[in-house]
Design a protein around this motif. Structure first.
Motif, PDB file in Angstrom:
ATOM      1  N   CYS A 129      16.890 -12.213  36.469  1.00 44.17           N
ATOM      2  CA  CYS A 129      15.598 -12.574  37.044  1.00 44.17           C
ATOM      3  C   CYS A 129      14.496 -12.441  35.984  1.00 44.17           C
ATOM      4  O   CYS A 129      14.372 -11.391  35.354  1.00 44.17           O
ATOM      5  CB  CYS A 129      15.306 -11.643  38.218  1.00 44.17           C
ATOM      6  SG  CYS A 129      13.649 -11.848  38.898  1.00 44.17           S
ATOM      7  N   ARG A 131      11.447 -12.053  36.470  1.00 47.12           N
ATOM      8  CA  ARG A 131      10.399 -11.124  36.914  1.00 47.12           C
ATOM      9  C   ARG A 131      10.794  -9.671  36.683  1.00 47.12           C
ATOM     10  O   ARG A 131       9.994  -8.868  36.236  1.00 47.12           O
ATOM     11  CB  ARG A 131      10.138 -11.302  38.410  1.00 47.12           C
ATOM     12  CG  ARG A 131       9.431 -12.577  38.745  1.00 47.12           C
ATOM     13  CD  ARG A 131       8.925 -12.480  40.167  1.00 47.12           C
ATOM     14  NE  ARG A 131       8.460 -13.775  40.629  1.00 47.12           N
ATOM     15  CZ  ARG A 131       8.064 -13.998  41.864  1.00 47.12           C
ATOM     16  NH1 ARG A 131       8.086 -13.030  42.759  1.00 47.12           N
ATOM     17  NH2 ARG A 131       7.650 -15.194  42.210  1.00 47.12           N
ATOM     18  N   CYS A 132      12.054  -9.329  37.071  1.00 48.88           N
ATOM     19  CA  CYS A 132      12.412  -7.905  37.058  1.00 48.88           C
ATOM     20  C   CYS A 132      13.685  -7.618  36.273  1.00 48.88           C
ATOM     21  O   CYS A 132      14.033  -6.448  36.086  1.00 48.88           O
ATOM     22  CB  CYS A 132      12.556  -7.392  38.492  1.00 48.88           C
ATOM     23  SG  CYS A 132      14.060  -7.956  39.306  1.00 48.88           S
ATOM     24  N   CYS A 147      16.977 -13.786  43.029  1.00 49.17           N
ATOM     25  CA  CYS A 147      17.088 -12.434  42.488  1.00 49.17           C
ATOM     26  C   CYS A 147      17.697 -11.509  43.538  1.00 49.17           C
ATOM     27  O   CYS A 147      17.267 -11.499  44.693  1.00 49.17           O
ATOM     28  CB  CYS A 147      15.711 -11.930  42.069  1.00 49.17           C
ATOM     29  SG  CYS A 147      15.739 -10.221  41.499  1.00 49.17           S
ATOM     30  N   ASP A 150      14.487  -8.601  44.040  1.00 48.17           N
ATOM     31  CA  ASP A 150      13.197  -8.902  44.675  1.00 48.17           C
ATOM     32  C   ASP A 150      13.208 -10.204  45.476  1.00 48.17           C
ATOM     33  O   ASP A 150      12.192 -10.578  46.068  1.00 48.17           O
ATOM     34  CB  ASP A 150      12.066  -8.919  43.640  1.00 48.17           C
ATOM     35  CG  ASP A 150      12.264  -9.974  42.565  1.00 48.17           C
ATOM     36  OD1 ASP A 150      12.957 -10.972  42.822  1.00 48.17           O
ATOM     37  OD2 ASP A 150      11.724  -9.800  41.456  1.00 48.17           O
ATOM     38  N   SER A 152      13.162 -13.244  44.581  1.00 45.84           N
ATOM     39  CA  SER A 152      12.436 -14.410  44.052  1.00 45.84           C
ATOM     40  C   SER A 152      13.423 -15.536  43.740  1.00 45.84           C
ATOM     41  O   SER A 152      14.580 -15.296  43.394  1.00 45.84           O
ATOM     42  CB  SER A 152      11.645 -14.032  42.801  1.00 45.84           C
ATOM     43  OG  SER A 152      12.496 -13.522  41.796  1.00 45.84           O
TER      44      SER A 152
HETATM   45 ZN   LIG Z   1      13.855 -10.030  40.329  1.00 46.31          ZN
END
Ligand SMILES: [Zn+2]
Length: 293
Positions: A129, A131-132, A147, A150, A152
């Motif tokens: 991911c 983002r994370c 993900c 999270d 996403s």
């Molecule tokens: Zn994520």
């Protein structure tokens, strides 16, 4: 009036049956009934050699786990068709990648292979991911990921690049040699579209950066996916305006020059031009033949 080129990898519209991508029951049955193309990590596909030339060698899905990560490519010859990653562990006449075999395949198989390579390359380089950093998993039959941490959603990317022939409105065009290429190999100019600009602006900017020319009459002539690793090549021709003196400003181009049509036809000063798998070939020969002007 400018015509359009017909690039090798874009001559058949695969029925991607996108409306089925969220239909899990249909997809499960399609996997059971369908067939699969295995691609190695290097993008090689199993090839069958026949009297009409090479073709993709499909596999029955029964030998693979029901939960194997796979992408639904669409419906071809009434069969649900998938791609998975794998090793060279099935029998085939040969294993070849898209660049090596693309121009010898039928338009249908070339289109299916470029689709398979493009989506597989995206998955191979986007396992986590953004983002994370947690792992992602395939959703929508492999046409996006989600993900596991999270939730996403992430969608496959295609990076636009422009590729363009600069001509003088008459008998000459500009070709360049990339610094990574051997002596005598030439092609048209190309570069990525940058964030915040149009394709036409990218054409004008790249030409000026690479050979110092200003152009007008920028005309779109066709496009082709080019998953090496993730591009869509947008083809253009453009006419020089003002000075015709080539001034290289950019380190990517080792040399560039004006060539007449006769020089191209007779390969004067040129040893290698692009082969038909690239859209560059179709742009150069389309202009030579007077189909693009
Ligand atoms: Zn994520």
């Amino acid at each position: 009036m400018t015509g359009l080129v017909s690039p090798t990898l874009g001559r058949f519209d695969v029925d991607r049956a996108a409306e089925r991508r969220s239909d899990d029951a249909w997809l499960a049955q399609a996997w059971a009934d369908g067939r699969v193309l295995v691609l190695t990590e290097k993008g090689e596909a199993p090839i069958a050699e026949g009297k009409d030339g090479p073709s993709l060698q499909w596999r029955d899905t029964s030998g693979y786990a029901d939960d194997i990560e796979r992408v639904f490519l669409g419906i071809y010859e009434d069969k649900p068709t998938f791609v998975i990653g794998g090793k060279r562990d099935i029998k085939a006449d040969g294993w070849m990648d898209l660049r090596a075999v693309g121009e010898e395949l039928s338009p249908e198989h070339a289109a299916l292979l470029v689709e398979a390579v493009a989506i597989t390359r995206w998955h191979d380089s986007h396992r986590a991911c953004p983002r994370c950093g947690a792992p992602t998993e395939y959703v929508e039959a492999g046409w996006s990921t989600q993900c596991t941490n999270d939730g996403s959603r992430h969608f496959p990317r295609t990076d636009p690049a422009v590729i363009m022939l600069v001509h003088d409105g008459a008998d000459r065009c500009v070709l360049g040699r990339n610094e990574a290429w051997p002596e005598g190999r030439f092609s048209v100019l190309a570069g990525f579209v940058e964030p915040g600009e149009t394709a036409e602006q990218a054409v004008r900017r790249e030409i000026h950066e690479e050979v110092g020319l200003r152009v007008t009459d920028v005309q779109y002539v066709g496009s082709q996916p080019w998953p090496f690793p993730a591009s869509i090549m947008l083809g253009f021709i453009a006419r020089v305006e003002g000075s015709e003196e080539i001034v290289r400003n950019d380190g990517e181009i080792a040399e560039a020059a004006w060539f007449t049509k006769d020089e191209l036809r007779e390969s004067k000063g040129i040893k290698v031009l692009p082969t038909p798998i690239s859209i560059a070939h179709h742009i150069i020969y389309g202009w030579l033949d007077g189909e693009l002007s």
